[in-house]
Design an enzyme around this catalytic site. Structure first.
Site, PDB file in Angstrom:
ATOM      1  N   TYR A 195       0.723  -1.019  -0.017  1.00  0.00           N
ATOM      2  CA  TYR A 195      -0.109  -0.155   0.155  1.00  0.00           C
ATOM      3  C   TYR A 195       0.772   1.237   0.026  1.00  0.00           C
ATOM      4  O   TYR A 195       2.048   1.219   0.626  1.00  0.00           O
ATOM      5  CB  TYR A 195      -0.893  -0.054   1.109  1.00  0.00           C
ATOM      6  CG  TYR A 195      -1.771   1.033   1.403  1.00  0.00           C
ATOM      7  CD1 TYR A 195      -3.089   0.919   0.460  1.00  0.00           C
ATOM      8  CD2 TYR A 195      -1.851   2.087   2.234  1.00  0.00           C
ATOM      9  CE1 TYR A 195      -4.066   2.126   0.518  1.00  0.00           C
ATOM     10  CE2 TYR A 195      -2.653   3.152   2.181  1.00  0.00           C
ATOM     11  CZ  TYR A 195      -3.729   3.140   1.563  1.00  0.00           C
ATOM     12  OH  TYR A 195      -4.611   4.217   1.435  1.00  0.00           O
ATOM     13  N   THR A 197       1.548   3.981   1.567  1.00  0.00           N
ATOM     14  CA  THR A 197       2.358   4.622   2.774  1.00  0.00           C
ATOM     15  C   THR A 197       3.193   3.550   3.163  1.00  0.00           C
ATOM     16  O   THR A 197       3.994   3.835   4.462  1.00  0.00           O
ATOM     17  CB  THR A 197       1.101   4.594   4.030  1.00  0.00           C
ATOM     18  OG1 THR A 197       0.385   3.313   4.019  1.00  0.00           O
ATOM     19  CG2 THR A 197       0.112   5.523   3.582  1.00  0.00           C
ATOM     20  N   LYS A 198       3.334   2.395   2.807  1.00  0.00           N
ATOM     21  CA  LYS A 198       4.212   1.241   3.267  1.00  0.00           C
ATOM     22  C   LYS A 198       5.784   1.720   3.106  1.00  0.00           C
ATOM     23  O   LYS A 198       5.726   2.399   1.989  1.00  0.00           O
ATOM     24  CB  LYS A 198       4.063   0.113   2.705  1.00  0.00           C
ATOM     25  CG  LYS A 198       2.527  -0.565   3.424  1.00  0.00           C
ATOM     26  CD  LYS A 198       2.734  -0.987   4.761  1.00  0.00           C
ATOM     27  CE  LYS A 198       1.327  -1.436   5.280  1.00  0.00           C
ATOM     28  NZ  LYS A 198       0.121  -0.385   5.600  1.00  0.00           N
ATOM     29  N   ASN A 199       6.825   1.155   3.858  1.00  0.00           N
ATOM     30  CA  ASN A 199       8.278   1.445   3.432  1.00  0.00           C
ATOM     31  C   ASN A 199       8.547   1.057   2.257  1.00  0.00           C
ATOM     32  O   ASN A 199       9.412   1.667   1.407  1.00  0.00           O
ATOM     33  CB  ASN A 199       8.759   1.037   4.628  1.00  0.00           C
ATOM     34  CG  ASN A 199       9.150  -0.538   4.716  1.00  0.00           C
ATOM     35  OD1 ASN A 199       8.094  -1.055   4.758  1.00  0.00           O
ATOM     36  ND2 ASN A 199      10.527  -0.982   4.919  1.00  0.00           N
TER      37      ASN A 199
END
Ligand SMILES: Cc1ncc(COP(=O)(O)O)c(C=O)c1O
Length: 393
Positions: A195, A197-199
């Site tokens: 997603y 927002t993930k790193n």
């Protein structure tokens, strides 16, 4: 004219535009290749990403899918979690941790977290293994919250001693490790999320199942494609959870930078820690310390864990007022998570009550995630901590 931009610009929780600016040409080239190939779903780019991510993680196999939520669901089904089973997990996580269990027809058994790390507490899990709630227990799903691995020594042992499957929710932990082994290789199967927002993030939804069991990987490949190995022949009921080639192409570009970005996240976290101590808001001796008196408390990192700080989270007094204060100064923050899963309305039928998981419930009132992304500047970090100091003065 004096430069006032530093004090007036907003500091968001996450600024993906800065990341994109640094890799724009590579991303466009990778996308163009997919456009020219017109292999848009499960194409060569997906296969290449699966190979490369498996090598990076040190897993025997990696299988791309449509989201982190689906990755957990696929992993659980492939681990034979089915109606009537139960799965121990944490209540202090994103909704999908529990919904993926319920989608298998199984029942989540919520166990409290450890107040120092906010990860599933192995001591509490052990107690549960011998209780009535362990009826038809099939698996344990630890979550590597905020990018720090849960205590996998203990969970691996529980898996062995009690014949349980260990399914890692590694959605927040791409590149994290435990005693040098990467998240995604520490249990029977694991689910990652890409997603935005993930790193490690896609340009939309995406997920990955990893495992060291080749048969399990084959099963996941079938399940993500309607339970079918050969077109129009269905051996079992699966669903459509295929990864788009364009997402895989973007992920392949970003995979090359993940070590560099995770290293920056660790530096940023260390710098926040240092600033909090320097301004006298937190004391290093009192990390975790949920009953402590300081207005700000830092979380603990276990020595076995290589934390990649998907999120940088503090515990704090008067959290909601602090959040408003930060917002008035143009500083973003987030609460992961304000309502524990056992208190969610849609899980009322599971029969949990307020007070059942005290550490989880207290953490939900105290945690605050601060801006963290590889491109954030020290200047911006100073502004975040100064604004927090101003609030508690
Ligand atoms: C801990 C955790 N589990 C599962 C998920 C689900 O991932 P996705 O949003 O890709 O479906 C997420 C991310 O949102 C997460 O943070």
């Amino acid at each position: 004219m004096p430069d006032t931009s530093v004090t007036t610009t907003r500091i968001p929780m996450l600024d993906l535009k800065r990341q994109f600016a640094a890799i724009r040409d590579e991303v466009y080239a990778a996308m163009q290749e997919v456009c020219e190939s017109q292999h848009l779903v499960l194409g060569e780019a997906v296969q290449a990403f699966e190979r490369e991510s498996a090598v990076y993680l040190g897993a025997k196999a990696a299988v791309g899918c449509a989201s982190g939520t689906d990755a957990l669901w696929l992993a659980l089904v492939a681990c034979d979690v089915k109606p009537g089973d139960s799965v121990i997990t944490t209540s202090f996580s994103f909704f999908a941790t529990a919904s993926s269990i319920i989608r298998c027809g199984a029942r989540p058994v919520f166990v409290d977290i450890h107040p120092d790390t906010l990860n599933l507490d192995p001591g509490q899990v052990e107690a549960k293994l011998y209780s009535a709630a362990a009826l038809n227990l099939k698996a344990v799903m630890p979550v590597h919250l905020y990018g720090q691995c849960a205590d996998m020594d203990r969970f691996e042992r529980f898996g062995r001693d009690h014949s349980l499957k260990i399914v890692e929710d590694a959605a927040q932990a791409f590149g994290a490790s435990w005693r040098g082994r990467r998240a995604g290789t520490l249990g029977h199967a694991a689910g990652f999320s890409f997603y935005p927002t993930k790193n490690l993030s896609a340009f939309g939804d995406g997920g990955l199942v990893t495992t060291n069991d080749n048969d399990l990987a084959e099963h996941v490949r079938r399940l993500r494609n309607h339970g079918s190995r050969v077109r129009y022949y269905h051996e079992e009921l699966g669903w459509n959870s295929r990864l788009d080639s364009i997402q895989a192409a973007v992920l392949r570009v970003k995979l090359k930078y993940i070590d560099q970005w995770n290293a920056r996240r660790r530096e940023i976290a260390e710098f926040y820690d240092k600033l909090f101590v320097e301004v006298g808001l937190a004391s290093p001796a009192n990390r975790g310390g949920w009953a402590a008196k300081e207005p700000v408390r830092l979380l603990c990192t276990l020595t076995q864990a290589h934390h990649i700080y998907h999120q940088y989270v503090i515990r704090c007094m008067r959290r909601d007022d602090l959040r408003q204060h930060l917002s008035s100064r143009g500083i973003g923050s987030e609460i992961y998570y304000p309502v524990p899963l056992h208190m969610q309305e849609c899980f009322n039928y599971l029969g949990y009550r307020a007070g059942d998981l005290p550490h989880t419930e207290l953490a939900a009132k105290e945690v605050l995630a601060l801006p963290i992304f590889p491109e954030i500047t020290e200047e911006e970090q100073h502004r975040v901590v100064d604004a927090i100091r101003e609030f508690y003065r």
